[in-house]
Scaffold this motif. Structure first.
Motif, PDB file in Angstrom:
ATOM      1  N   LYS A  88     -20.355   0.699 -84.955  1.00  0.00           N
ATOM      2  CA  LYS A  88     -20.914   0.361 -83.461  1.00  0.00           C
ATOM      3  C   LYS A  88     -21.787  -0.396 -83.347  1.00  0.00           C
ATOM      4  CE  LYS A  88     -18.373   3.604 -80.934  1.00  0.00           C
ATOM      5  NZ  LYS A  88     -17.453   3.552 -79.888  1.00  0.00           N
ATOM      6  N   GLU A  89     -21.934  -1.553 -82.392  1.00  0.00           N
ATOM      7  CA  GLU A  89     -23.401  -2.458 -82.252  1.00  0.00           C
ATOM      8  C   GLU A  89     -23.705  -2.572 -80.763  1.00  0.00           C
ATOM      9  OE1 GLU A  89     -25.280  -5.960 -84.549  1.00  0.00           O
ATOM     10  OE2 GLU A  89     -23.119  -6.044 -84.704  1.00  0.00           O
ATOM     11  N   PHE A  90     -24.774  -2.396 -80.472  1.00  0.00           N
ATOM     12  CA  PHE A  90     -25.271  -2.549 -79.066  1.00  0.00           C
ATOM     13  C   PHE A  90     -26.425  -3.494 -78.980  1.00  0.00           C
ATOM     14  CE2 PHE A  90     -23.300   1.740 -79.543  1.00  0.00           C
ATOM     15  CZ  PHE A  90     -22.227   1.486 -78.585  1.00  0.00           C
ATOM     16  N   PRO A  91     -26.309  -4.431 -78.030  1.00  0.00           N
ATOM     17  CA  PRO A  91     -27.454  -5.110 -77.911  1.00  0.00           C
ATOM     18  C   PRO A  91     -28.311  -4.558 -77.081  1.00  0.00           C
ATOM     19  CG  PRO A  91     -25.724  -6.133 -76.475  1.00  0.00           C
ATOM     20  CD  PRO A  91     -25.273  -5.032 -77.328  1.00  0.00           C
ATOM     21  N   ALA A  92     -29.619  -5.064 -76.690  1.00  0.00           N
ATOM     22  CA  ALA A  92     -30.720  -4.459 -75.763  1.00  0.00           C
ATOM     23  C   ALA A  92     -30.195  -4.508 -74.458  1.00  0.00           C
ATOM     24  CB  ALA A  92     -32.060  -5.312 -76.102  1.00  0.00           C
ATOM     25  N   SER A  93     -29.377  -5.332 -73.999  1.00  0.00           N
ATOM     26  CA  SER A  93     -28.798  -5.516 -72.779  1.00  0.00           C
ATOM     27  C   SER A  93     -27.907  -4.126 -72.314  1.00  0.00           C
ATOM     28  CB  SER A  93     -28.090  -6.627 -72.361  1.00  0.00           C
ATOM     29  OG  SER A  93     -26.914  -6.942 -73.256  1.00  0.00           O
ATOM     30  N   GLY A 127     -30.657  -0.838 -73.101  1.00  0.00           N
ATOM     31  CA  GLY A 127     -31.959  -0.924 -72.182  1.00  0.00           C
ATOM     32  C   GLY A 127     -33.301  -0.966 -72.994  1.00  0.00           C
ATOM     33  N   SER A 128     -33.318  -1.225 -74.267  1.00  0.00           N
ATOM     34  CA  SER A 128     -34.391  -1.450 -74.908  1.00  0.00           C
ATOM     35  C   SER A 128     -34.441  -2.187 -76.184  1.00  0.00           C
ATOM     36  CB  SER A 128     -34.933   0.179 -75.234  1.00  0.00           C
ATOM     37  OG  SER A 128     -34.125   0.853 -76.106  1.00  0.00           O
ATOM     38  N   THR A 129     -33.482  -2.107 -77.078  1.00  0.00           N
ATOM     39  CA  THR A 129     -33.440  -2.649 -78.222  1.00  0.00           C
ATOM     40  C   THR A 129     -31.881  -2.808 -78.944  1.00  0.00           C
ATOM     41  OG1 THR A 129     -34.543  -2.788 -80.343  1.00  0.00           O
ATOM     42  CG2 THR A 129     -33.897  -0.719 -79.625  1.00  0.00           C
ATOM     43  N   ASP A 130     -31.853  -3.746 -79.879  1.00  0.00           N
ATOM     44  CA  ASP A 130     -30.844  -3.967 -80.476  1.00  0.00           C
ATOM     45  C   ASP A 130     -30.615  -2.845 -81.618  1.00  0.00           C
ATOM     46  OD1 ASP A 130     -30.171  -6.453 -79.077  1.00  0.00           O
ATOM     47  OD2 ASP A 130     -31.415  -7.326 -80.687  1.00  0.00           O
ATOM     48  N   VAL A 131     -29.321  -2.396 -81.640  1.00  0.00           N
ATOM     49  CA  VAL A 131     -29.109  -1.316 -82.452  1.00  0.00           C
ATOM     50  C   VAL A 131     -27.375  -1.255 -83.363  1.00  0.00           C
ATOM     51  CG1 VAL A 131     -30.273   0.451 -81.591  1.00  0.00           C
ATOM     52  CG2 VAL A 131     -27.849   0.289 -80.983  1.00  0.00           C
ATOM     53  N   ALA A 132     -27.422  -1.178 -84.492  1.00  0.00           N
ATOM     54  CA  ALA A 132     -26.279  -1.317 -85.291  1.00  0.00           C
ATOM     55  C   ALA A 132     -25.864  -0.027 -85.965  1.00  0.00           C
ATOM     56  CB  ALA A 132     -26.160  -2.130 -86.437  1.00  0.00           C
ATOM     57  N   GLY A 133     -24.734   0.581 -85.740  1.00  0.00           N
ATOM     58  CA  GLY A 133     -24.378   2.021 -86.184  1.00  0.00           C
ATOM     59  C   GLY A 133     -23.391   1.660 -87.701  1.00  0.00           C
ATOM     60  N   PHE A 134     -23.880   1.931 -88.831  1.00  0.00           N
ATOM     61  CA  PHE A 134     -23.019   1.864 -89.882  1.00  0.00           C
ATOM     62  C   PHE A 134     -22.314   3.050 -90.469  1.00  0.00           C
ATOM     63  CE2 PHE A 134     -26.157  -1.539 -89.939  1.00  0.00           C
ATOM     64  CZ  PHE A 134     -25.580  -2.466 -90.712  1.00  0.00           C
ATOM     65  N   VAL A 144     -29.237   1.112 -87.703  1.00  0.00           N
ATOM     66  CA  VAL A 144     -30.577   0.056 -87.856  1.00  0.00           C
ATOM     67  C   VAL A 144     -30.856  -0.125 -86.320  1.00  0.00           C
ATOM     68  CG1 VAL A 144     -31.129  -2.037 -88.726  1.00  0.00           C
ATOM     69  CG2 VAL A 144     -29.527  -0.514 -90.107  1.00  0.00           C
ATOM     70  N   ILE A 145     -32.299  -0.100 -86.393  1.00  0.00           N
ATOM     71  CA  ILE A 145     -32.733   0.009 -84.751  1.00  0.00           C
ATOM     72  C   ILE A 145     -33.871  -1.278 -84.847  1.00  0.00           C
ATOM     73  CG2 ILE A 145     -34.006   0.935 -82.929  1.00  0.00           C
ATOM     74  CD1 ILE A 145     -32.603   3.184 -85.231  1.00  0.00           C
ATOM     75  N   ARG A 146     -33.763  -2.224 -84.091  1.00  0.00           N
ATOM     76  CA  ARG A 146     -34.855  -3.393 -83.967  1.00  0.00           C
ATOM     77  C   ARG A 146     -36.104  -2.580 -83.324  1.00  0.00           C
ATOM     78  NH1 ARG A 146     -34.660  -8.990 -83.160  1.00  0.00           N
ATOM     79  NH2 ARG A 146     -32.621  -8.746 -82.462  1.00  0.00           N
TER      80      ARG A 146
END
Length: 128
Positions: free
Chosen positions: A32-37, A40-47, A57-59
């Motif tokens: 899974k990967e979600f941008p800040a948009s 609501g706050s930051t980019d994240v990627a789930g490995f 991994v969280i920006r």
């Protein structure tokens, strides 16, 4: 039982690429990967293994002090592959593949520092 964990990283793109290579060697990918948009706050990627992100991994501001995360694998060859892939992806050696008998006689692990200095390990507990 731990369901998931994560690390904050200073350079999301660099860390995303590092973990994609290093964890890809042990069967992990981006699940899974979600941008800040979206968050609501930051980019994240789930490995994780297919279907289940368990390492995120969280920006953001990197964890201080850096943290340690160990990934259990089924073979010493996977530990070796993780180490090679992590070093090739820019990780820094923090203890090459080998027996750590002070933990137990079959503890075979390798340690690398990610781009922010987090101590990332692959470990096999099975006899050679």
């Amino acid at each position: 039982m731990i369901d998931h964990t994560g690390v904050n990283v200073s350079d999301y793109g660099k860390s995303r690429a590092f973990y994609l290579a290093a964890l890809g060697a042990i069967g992990y990918g981006i699940v899974k990967e979600f941008p800040a948009s979206v968050t609501g706050s930051t980019d994240v990627a789930g490995f994780g293994p297919p279907g289940k992100p368990d390492f995120w991994v969280i920006r953001g501001v990197p964890n201080q002090p850096p943290i340690h995360v160990a990934f259990r694998v089924d073979s010493r060859e996977e530990v070796d592959a993780f180490y090679r892939a992590a070093i090739a992806a820019g990780g820094r050696d923090n203890g090459g593949p080998g027996i750590r008998a002070h933990y137990h006689p079959d503890y075979y692990g390798a340690f690398v520092l990610d781009p922010d200095g987090h101590n990332i390990e692959a470990v096999c507990h099975k006899p050679g």
